[in-house]
Design a protein around this motif. Structure first.
Motif, PDB file in Angstrom:
ATOM      1  N   PRO A  15       0.817  -1.232   0.000  1.00 40.92           N
ATOM      2  CA  PRO A  15       0.000   0.000   0.000  1.00 40.92           C
ATOM      3  C   PRO A  15       0.845   1.273   0.000  1.00 40.92           C
ATOM      4  CG  PRO A  15      -0.830  -1.569   1.614  1.00 40.92           C
ATOM      5  CD  PRO A  15       0.466  -2.126   1.108  1.00 40.92           C
ATOM      6  N   GLU A  16       2.010   1.196   0.597  1.00 39.91           N
ATOM      7  CA  GLU A  16       2.948   2.313   0.636  1.00 39.91           C
ATOM      8  C   GLU A  16       3.377   2.677  -0.802  1.00 39.91           C
ATOM      9  OE1 GLU A  16       4.822   3.069   3.853  1.00 39.91           O
ATOM     10  OE2 GLU A  16       6.050   4.524   2.792  1.00 39.91           O
ATOM     11  N   LEU A  17       3.687   1.636  -1.547  1.00 36.67           N
ATOM     12  CA  LEU A  17       4.109   1.811  -2.940  1.00 36.67           C
ATOM     13  C   LEU A  17       2.956   2.382  -3.774  1.00 36.67           C
ATOM     14  CD1 LEU A  17       6.813   0.976  -4.220  1.00 36.67           C
ATOM     15  CD2 LEU A  17       5.756  -1.182  -4.897  1.00 36.67           C
ATOM     16  N   VAL A  18       1.765   1.821  -3.572  1.00 40.39           N
ATOM     17  CA  VAL A  18       0.597   2.263  -4.337  1.00 40.39           C
ATOM     18  C   VAL A  18       0.294   3.727  -4.022  1.00 40.39           C
ATOM     19  CG1 VAL A  18      -1.884   1.882  -4.689  1.00 40.39           C
ATOM     20  CG2 VAL A  18      -0.329  -0.085  -4.492  1.00 40.39           C
ATOM     21  N   GLU A  19       0.389   4.083  -2.757  1.00 40.56           N
ATOM     22  CA  GLU A  19       0.181   5.484  -2.367  1.00 40.56           C
ATOM     23  C   GLU A  19       1.179   6.396  -3.096  1.00 40.56           C
ATOM     24  OE1 GLU A  19      -0.321   7.397   1.953  1.00 40.56           O
ATOM     25  OE2 GLU A  19       1.752   7.280   1.290  1.00 40.56           O
ATOM     26  N   GLY A  20       2.427   5.946  -3.162  1.00 43.16           N
ATOM     27  CA  GLY A  20       3.457   6.736  -3.851  1.00 43.16           C
ATOM     28  C   GLY A  20       3.157   6.924  -5.332  1.00 43.16           C
ATOM     29  N   PHE A  21       2.670   5.867  -5.973  1.00 42.29           N
ATOM     30  CA  PHE A  21       2.330   5.974  -7.402  1.00 42.29           C
ATOM     31  C   PHE A  21       1.129   6.895  -7.599  1.00 42.29           C
ATOM     32  CE2 PHE A  21       4.277   1.512  -7.975  1.00 42.29           C
ATOM     33  CZ  PHE A  21       5.482   2.046  -8.376  1.00 42.29           C
ATOM     34  N   ILE A  22       0.150   6.795  -6.714  1.00 41.92           N
ATOM     35  CA  ILE A  22      -1.045   7.640  -6.832  1.00 41.92           C
ATOM     36  C   ILE A  22      -0.650   9.111  -6.708  1.00 41.92           C
ATOM     37  CG2 ILE A  22      -3.185   8.309  -5.632  1.00 41.92           C
ATOM     38  CD1 ILE A  22      -3.638   5.302  -5.051  1.00 41.92           C
ATOM     39  N   ASN A 170      15.778   2.464   2.383  1.00 45.68           N
ATOM     40  CA  ASN A 170      15.207   3.672   2.976  1.00 45.68           C
ATOM     41  C   ASN A 170      16.097   4.269   4.059  1.00 45.68           C
ATOM     42  OD1 ASN A 170      14.863   1.475   4.602  1.00 45.68           O
ATOM     43  ND2 ASN A 170      13.007   2.244   5.533  1.00 45.68           N
ATOM     44  N   VAL A 171      17.225   3.647   4.373  1.00 54.39           N
ATOM     45  CA  VAL A 171      18.081   4.157   5.448  1.00 54.39           C
ATOM     46  C   VAL A 171      18.584   5.582   5.154  1.00 54.39           C
ATOM     47  CG1 VAL A 171      20.388   3.875   6.477  1.00 54.39           C
ATOM     48  CG2 VAL A 171      18.729   2.008   6.576  1.00 54.39           C
ATOM     49  N   PRO A 172      19.110   5.866   3.945  1.00 53.62           N
ATOM     50  CA  PRO A 172      19.578   7.237   3.711  1.00 53.62           C
ATOM     51  C   PRO A 172      18.475   8.288   3.883  1.00 53.62           C
ATOM     52  CG  PRO A 172      20.462   5.769   2.036  1.00 53.62           C
ATOM     53  CD  PRO A 172      19.451   4.967   2.811  1.00 53.62           C
ATOM     54  N   ILE A 173      17.288   8.029   3.308  1.00 53.99           N
ATOM     55  CA  ILE A 173      16.179   8.990   3.489  1.00 53.99           C
ATOM     56  C   ILE A 173      15.871   9.124   4.970  1.00 53.99           C
ATOM     57  CG2 ILE A 173      13.714   9.394   3.244  1.00 53.99           C
ATOM     58  CD1 ILE A 173      13.606   8.771   0.628  1.00 53.99           C
ATOM     59  N   GLY A 174      15.857   7.985   5.681  1.00 53.99           N
ATOM     60  CA  GLY A 174      15.556   8.022   7.120  1.00 53.99           C
ATOM     61  C   GLY A 174      16.586   8.868   7.869  1.00 53.99           C
ATOM     62  N   MET A 175      17.857   8.755   7.479  1.00 51.09           N
ATOM     63  CA  MET A 175      18.901   9.553   8.136  1.00 51.09           C
ATOM     64  C   MET A 175      18.669  11.041   7.884  1.00 51.09           C
ATOM     65  SD  MET A 175      22.248   7.207   7.239  1.00 51.09           S
ATOM     66  CE  MET A 175      23.523   8.250   7.924  1.00 51.09           C
ATOM     67  N   ARG A 176      18.334  11.360   6.634  1.00 51.34           N
ATOM     68  CA  ARG A 176      18.112  12.765   6.295  1.00 51.34           C
ATOM     69  C   ARG A 176      16.934  13.329   7.093  1.00 51.34           C
ATOM     70  NH1 ARG A 176      15.777  14.128   0.953  1.00 51.34           N
ATOM     71  NH2 ARG A 176      15.269  16.312   1.267  1.00 51.34           N
ATOM     72  N   MET A 177      15.870  12.550   7.185  1.00 52.55           N
ATOM     73  CA  MET A 177      14.694  12.982   7.957  1.00 52.55           C
ATOM     74  C   MET A 177      15.053  13.140   9.438  1.00 52.55           C
ATOM     75  SD  MET A 177      12.336  13.397   5.802  1.00 52.55           S
ATOM     76  CE  MET A 177      11.760  12.931   4.198  1.00 52.55           C
ATOM     77  N   GLY A 178      15.831  12.179   9.952  1.00 52.39           N
ATOM     78  CA  GLY A 178      16.225  12.228  11.363  1.00 52.39           C
ATOM     79  C   GLY A 178      17.091  13.453  11.656  1.00 52.39           C
ATOM     80  N   ILE A 179      17.986  13.768  10.731  1.00 58.91           N
ATOM     81  CA  ILE A 179      18.862  14.934  10.895  1.00 58.91           C
ATOM     82  C   ILE A 179      18.021  16.211  10.870  1.00 58.91           C
ATOM     83  CG2 ILE A 179      20.652  16.310   9.734  1.00 58.91           C
ATOM     84  CD1 ILE A 179      21.931  13.577   8.874  1.00 58.91           C
ATOM     85  N   GLY A 309      10.282   0.068   7.439  1.00 56.54           N
ATOM     86  CA  GLY A 309      10.440   0.562   6.067  1.00 56.54           C
ATOM     87  C   GLY A 309       9.885   1.952   5.798  1.00 56.54           C
ATOM     88  N   ALA A 310       9.868   2.841   6.802  1.00 58.49           N
ATOM     89  CA  ALA A 310       9.367   4.198   6.582  1.00 58.49           C
ATOM     90  C   ALA A 310      10.074   4.835   5.381  1.00 58.49           C
ATOM     91  CB  ALA A 310       9.606   5.045   7.827  1.00 58.49           C
ATOM     92  N   TYR A 311       9.331   5.601   4.602  1.00 61.87           N
ATOM     93  CA  TYR A 311       9.850   6.307   3.405  1.00 61.87           C
ATOM     94  C   TYR A 311      10.215   5.355   2.264  1.00 61.87           C
ATOM     95  CZ  TYR A 311      10.566   9.642   7.152  1.00 61.87           C
ATOM     96  OH  TYR A 311      10.410  10.415   8.273  1.00 61.87           O
ATOM     97  N   TYR A 312       9.889   4.086   2.440  1.00 59.59           N
ATOM     98  CA  TYR A 312      10.161   3.085   1.420  1.00 59.59           C
ATOM     99  C   TYR A 312       9.600   3.520   0.073  1.00 59.59           C
ATOM    100  CZ  TYR A 312       8.870  -1.374  -0.845  1.00 59.59           C
ATOM    101  OH  TYR A 312       8.651  -2.380  -1.723  1.00 59.59           O
ATOM    102  N   SER A 313       8.340   4.001   0.077  1.00 59.81           N
ATOM    103  CA  SER A 313       7.725   4.316  -1.210  1.00 59.81           C
ATOM    104  C   SER A 313       8.325   5.584  -1.804  1.00 59.81           C
ATOM    105  CB  SER A 313       6.213   4.440  -1.079  1.00 59.81           C
ATOM    106  OG  SER A 313       5.827   5.758  -0.840  1.00 59.81           O
ATOM    107  N   ASP A 314       8.722   6.518  -0.937  1.00 62.41           N
ATOM    108  CA  ASP A 314       9.355   7.722  -1.481  1.00 62.41           C
ATOM    109  C   ASP A 314      10.638   7.348  -2.209  1.00 62.41           C
ATOM    110  OD1 ASP A 314       7.518   9.677  -0.798  1.00 62.41           O
ATOM    111  OD2 ASP A 314       8.230   9.719   1.264  1.00 62.41           O
ATOM    112  N   ALA A 315      11.417   6.450  -1.601  1.00 58.78           N
ATOM    113  CA  ALA A 315      12.667   6.035  -2.247  1.00 58.78           C
ATOM    114  C   ALA A 315      12.367   5.393  -3.599  1.00 58.78           C
ATOM    115  CB  ALA A 315      13.438   5.070  -1.343  1.00 58.78           C
TER     116      ALA A 315
END
Ligand code: NAD
Ligand code: G6P
Ligand code: MN
Ligand code: MN
Length: 433
Positions: A15-22, A170-179, A309-315
């Motif tokens: 659903p995360e992926l589908v949300e990203g495509f939508i 998703n680790v790099p995006i997660g790091m950026r968000m955390g920073i 897997g937070a931000y998985y779909s954004d990646a």
């Protein structure tokens, strides 16, 4: 219209992926989304596939969602193939996590013995998928999320004919968000120079509005109230003076290497009380699939945030969008090094910032890694290469070699004991041995 095929489509992340495509439909007009699974995953595929159809319908978009167990039928003329499968399902992950603990070794799905065995199970399957892609959709991009994503990308580069492959995490995006959160600024203002390997990536520099703020970020990380980790990794605090000495930003997984015995103690305690991560995830999944069954649900439920897997779909969606639209923006992905990191072979996979073009990711040269981290990164790359070779050949000695050179495994003798027990435990999914 674009055709996307998602292998492991029954995943609770779909659903995360589908949300990203939508969300990106205007730029990324997807005509067909094929969710592929295996008989063991049929029930999950049906539930999550029905939710995907409701999501698309609610958004009023002409995206056809197809569910199938026939991978080859799905792959015909695909433009993008995303992979998110788990060979042996969560039971295999639980073994990867529990067996090493008996020997006083970290039990983790992508690091140490668990990472080795997830690779041994996964690589033969991804190479079969590569053969199908070669035959059925030779122009498609393979976007792999399946872990261990770095080792899997290495194997595809070395042992298949597929060159249009990108490994994602998703680790790099997660790091950026955390920073951004720690600095209390909007994430769009934060840029990070990522370089290293999958689950072994460092932020070499950090910029706020283009100006380096690395020392401030080091201090923020040194504050125990900023765990900056993911849902699946304990946020044990760092020794502040160690971070100041290191001078670059480690990822959450580096705790397994720099705080091995503390992490092991946490894992042993968790295994006795709440269960290993796989056992916790089984419960979270049960809850998620109960929600997904609700015929009135047509959005991604917030409970999915309990997964790592937070931000998985954004990646995934940002990558596909930038390839499709030749956006030439910068994204950290796993790709062929091509000289970007001086201390790693050109033909190995690295995780590094890339310019994303319609010809794929172009890695941005970083030169040598700082001397303090260079050796560990090279050691893990050696481990990944030997492990990939063992996965392809089924050579016992190579598997033992991979296990022993892994920094989380202390001796050749312990390596052999763990290897033998895990080969036996996973034999159903290791036809090559
Ligand atoms: P999951 O246990 O839900 O598995 C997903 C699906 O894969 C299941 O429905 C299963 O039936 C199916 N499957 C198993 N073997 C298959 C095969 N041979 N062919 C096709 N489908 C198959 O797993 P999950 O928790 O959703 O994770 C999926 C994968 O993605 C794992 O490998 C996980 O490590 C990885 N993952 C990676 C990232 C990342 O940052 N790279 C983030 C999240 C998940
Ligand atoms: C992070 C990692 C993924 C990993 C996930 C595990 O997102 O980047 O590679 O698969 O955590 O999350 P889980 O909820 O399955 O423990
Ligand atoms: Mn990852
Ligand atoms: Mn070792």
């Amino acid at each position: 219209g674009i055709k996307i095929v998602t292998i492991g489509g029954g995943s609770s992340y779909t659903p995360e992926l589908v949300e990203g495509f939508i969300k990106r439909y205007d730029e990324l007009p997807i005509r067909e989304l094929w969710l592929v699974d295996i008989p063991e995953g049929q029930e999950k595929l049906n539930i999550v596939g029905a939710l995907a159809k409701r999501m698309v319908e609610k958004a009023g978009l002409p995206i056809e969602v197809h569910l199938t167990l026939d991978r080859r039928a799905a792959l015909k003329d695909a433009d993008f193939v995303t992979t998110q499968f788990r060979v042996g399902l969560l039971d295999a992950r639980a073994k990867d996590e529990r067996i090493p603990l008996k020997y006083g070794v970290i039990g983790q799905e992508t690091n140490g013995p668990g990472g080795l065995f997830k690779g041994l199970r996964t690589i033969p399957v991804i190479l079969e998928i590569c053969k199908d892609i070669e035959e059925l959709c030779p122009d498609a991009w393979l976007i792999n999320f399946t872990n261990p994503a770095g080792m899997v990308t290495e194997a595809v580069l070395r042992y298949s004919n597929i060159r249009k492959v990108v490994g994602l995490c998703n680790v790099p995006i997660g790091m950026r968000m955390g920073i951004a959160k720690a600095l209390d600024v909007d994430a769009s203002r934060v840029q990070v120079d990522f370089a290293g390997l999958n689950h072994m990536v460092y932020g070499l520099n950090v910029y706020l509005d283009g100006v380096s703020v690395l020392p401030q970020v080091v201090e923020a990380m040194a504050d125990p109230s900023n765990a900056m980790t993911m849902k699946n990794i304990s946020g044990l605090s760092w020794e502040p003076d160690f971070l100041r000495g290191l001078g670059v930003i480690p990822c959450g997984y580096h705790r397994y290497y720099y705080k091995t015995s503390e992490m092991l103690a946490e894992e042993l305690e968790a295994a006795e009380t709440k269960g290993t991560r796989a056992e916790v995830v089984k419960q979270v999944e049960k809850e998620l699939f109960e929600l997904y069954k609700d015929p009135n649900l047509a959005i991604k439920p917030p409970q999915l945030e309990k997964r790592g897997g937070a931000y998985y779909s954004d990646a995934a969606c940002n990558l596909i969008n930038s390839i499709y639209n030749d956006k030439r923006d910068i994204q950290p992905v796993n790709t062929r090094n091509n000289g970007a990191i001086a201390s790693i072979e050109d033909d190995s996979a690295v995780e590094v910032n890339c310019v994303i073009t319609k010809e794929g990711p172009k890695p941005i040269a970083v030169g040598d890694l700082p001397v303090a981290v260079r050796g560990l990164v090279q050691q893990i790359k050696s481990f990944e290469r030997v492990a990939a070779e063992a996965a392809v050949t089924g050579d016992y000695n190579k598997a033992l070699l991979a296990m022993t050179i892994n920094p989380l495994v202390p001796t050749d003798k312990i390596a052999k004991e763990i290897l033998d027990e895990m080969l036996e435990a996973h034999k159903e999914y290791l036809p090559q041995f």
